[in-house]
Design a protein around this motif. Structure first.
Motif, short mmCIF file in Angstrom:
data_model
loop_
_atom_site.label_atom_id
_atom_site.label_comp_id
_atom_site.label_asym_id
_atom_site.label_seq_id
_atom_site.Cartn_x
_atom_site.Cartn_y
_atom_site.Cartn_z
N LEU A 181 0.95 -1.26 -0.08
CA LEU A 181 0.03 -0.04 -0.02
C LEU A 181 0.79 1.20 0.10
O LEU A 181 0.55 2.10 -0.69
CB LEU A 181 -0.88 0.14 1.08
CG LEU A 181 -2.04 -0.93 1.01
CD1 LEU A 181 -2.86 -1.08 2.49
CD2 LEU A 181 -3.15 -0.40 0.16
N SER A 182 1.90 1.45 0.79
CA SER A 182 2.65 2.57 0.74
C SER A 182 3.57 2.69 -0.50
O SER A 182 4.17 3.57 -0.70
CB SER A 182 3.56 2.40 2.19
OG SER A 182 4.44 1.15 2.15
N ALA A 236 2.32 1.78 -3.38
CA ALA A 236 1.43 2.11 -4.25
C ALA A 236 1.80 3.71 -4.89
O ALA A 236 1.71 4.46 -3.95
CB ALA A 236 0.11 1.94 -4.30
N ARG A 246 -3.48 5.96 -8.27
CA ARG A 246 -5.06 5.65 -7.76
C ARG A 246 -5.16 4.08 -8.49
O ARG A 246 -5.70 3.26 -7.81
CB ARG A 246 -6.00 6.61 -8.44
CG ARG A 246 -7.30 6.30 -8.14
CD ARG A 246 -8.57 7.18 -8.57
NE ARG A 246 -9.75 6.65 -7.54
CZ ARG A 246 -10.05 7.40 -6.69
NH1 ARG A 246 -9.55 8.40 -6.31
NH2 ARG A 246 -11.08 6.95 -6.00
N LEU A 288 -3.85 1.39 -6.17
CA LEU A 288 -4.62 1.35 -5.03
C LEU A 288 -5.76 0.59 -5.30
O LEU A 288 -6.22 -0.22 -4.55
CB LEU A 288 -4.89 2.66 -4.27
CG LEU A 288 -3.60 3.12 -3.48
CD1 LEU A 288 -4.18 4.62 -2.97
CD2 LEU A 288 -3.47 2.38 -2.47
N ASP A 289 -6.52 1.07 -6.44
CA ASP A 289 -7.78 0.20 -6.89
C ASP A 289 -7.66 -1.30 -6.93
O ASP A 289 -8.26 -2.14 -6.70
CB ASP A 289 -8.25 0.82 -8.10
CG ASP A 289 -8.92 2.16 -7.83
OD1 ASP A 289 -9.36 2.35 -6.73
OD2 ASP A 289 -9.21 2.94 -8.85
N ARG A 306 -7.14 -2.77 -3.56
CA ARG A 306 -8.29 -2.69 -2.82
C ARG A 306 -9.14 -4.08 -3.55
O ARG A 306 -9.68 -4.79 -2.49
CB ARG A 306 -9.23 -1.76 -3.13
CG ARG A 306 -10.62 -1.48 -2.50
CD ARG A 306 -11.35 -0.50 -3.07
NE ARG A 306 -10.50 0.66 -3.28
CZ ARG A 306 -11.05 2.10 -2.87
NH1 ARG A 306 -11.97 2.01 -1.90
NH2 ARG A 306 -10.40 3.02 -3.00
N ILE A 336 -7.03 3.15 2.90
CA ILE A 336 -6.80 3.17 1.44
C ILE A 336 -7.08 4.47 1.15
O ILE A 336 -6.29 5.39 0.23
CB ILE A 336 -7.52 2.36 0.96
CG1 ILE A 336 -7.11 0.92 0.83
CG2 ILE A 336 -8.05 2.59 -0.63
CD1 ILE A 336 -7.87 -0.20 0.24
N HIS A 377 -3.91 6.59 1.56
CA HIS A 377 -2.91 6.34 0.75
C HIS A 377 -3.57 7.32 -0.61
O HIS A 377 -2.73 7.77 -1.35
CB HIS A 377 -2.64 4.91 0.37
CG HIS A 377 -1.88 4.33 1.24
ND1 HIS A 377 -0.62 4.55 1.40
CD2 HIS A 377 -2.04 3.32 2.51
CE1 HIS A 377 -0.08 3.90 2.46
NE2 HIS A 377 -1.16 3.12 3.11
N LEU A 378 -4.62 7.30 -0.87
CA LEU A 378 -5.28 8.22 -2.15
C LEU A 378 -4.87 9.66 -1.85
O LEU A 378 -4.47 10.35 -2.58
CB LEU A 378 -6.90 8.08 -2.26
CG LEU A 378 -7.23 6.54 -2.77
CD1 LEU A 378 -8.71 6.57 -2.58
CD2 LEU A 378 -6.93 6.74 -4.26
#
Length: 150
Positions: A37-38, A40, A43, A46-47, A50, A68, A71-72
């Motif tokens: 996650l970090s 990424a 977007r 991240l999607d 997710r 999430i 992170h966005l």
């Protein structure tokens, strides 16, 4: 904007933002997911993460959704030279690096056009706004960043 800004951006939405043990019980898996996650940087990335989380562990609980969102916000803030985002139920504060890659005129125009917005020191922008829910805070921060980037 040319190139990337090499800074880390800390995001605090004042809500638990994590992968709960009840959601993903294996510590090593959780650590690996936090790292991914970090790392990424878009977007889209991240999607995909997710989707993978939902496929592997089921619907995201609120703390994972908040993680999430953080992170966005980080991904949107970093190219603007934002080192820290602090969004409480009363205000959003953005801390910028020294000499951020931002058009100063845009920041001034934003402050003039936005009620409750002010410069709080040479590298801080504060927007007083009532945002009781973390989802509203995340949305508001992303909109502010979008306006500053436009």
């Amino acid at each position: 904007m040319e190139g990337t800004v090499d800074i880390s951006t800390e995001v605090n939405l004042h809500v638990p933002a994590l992968l709960p043990a009840a959601y993903c019980s294996d510590v090593q898996q959780r650590l690996s997911l936090y790292k991914r996650l970090s790392d990424a940087d878009s977007r889209e990335a991240l999607d995909l993460l997710r989707e993978e989380l939902v496929d592997r562990f089921g619907e995201l609980p609120d703390p994972a959704r908040a993680l999430i969102e953080c992170h966005l916000v980080r991904i949107a803030a970093r190219p603007l030279g934002v080192t820290r985002v602090d969004a409480t139920h009363e205000a959003v504060q953005l801390q910028f690096m020294k000499n951020p890659p931002l058009d100063g005129a845009k920041v001034i125009a934003f402050v003039k056009s936005r009620r409750g917005a002010r410069l709080a020191g040479p590298e801080k922008l504060r927007i007083d706004v009532k945002l009781p829910a973390w989802q509203e805070r995340a949305q508001a921060v992303r909109e502010i960043l979008q306006q500053l980037a436009a």
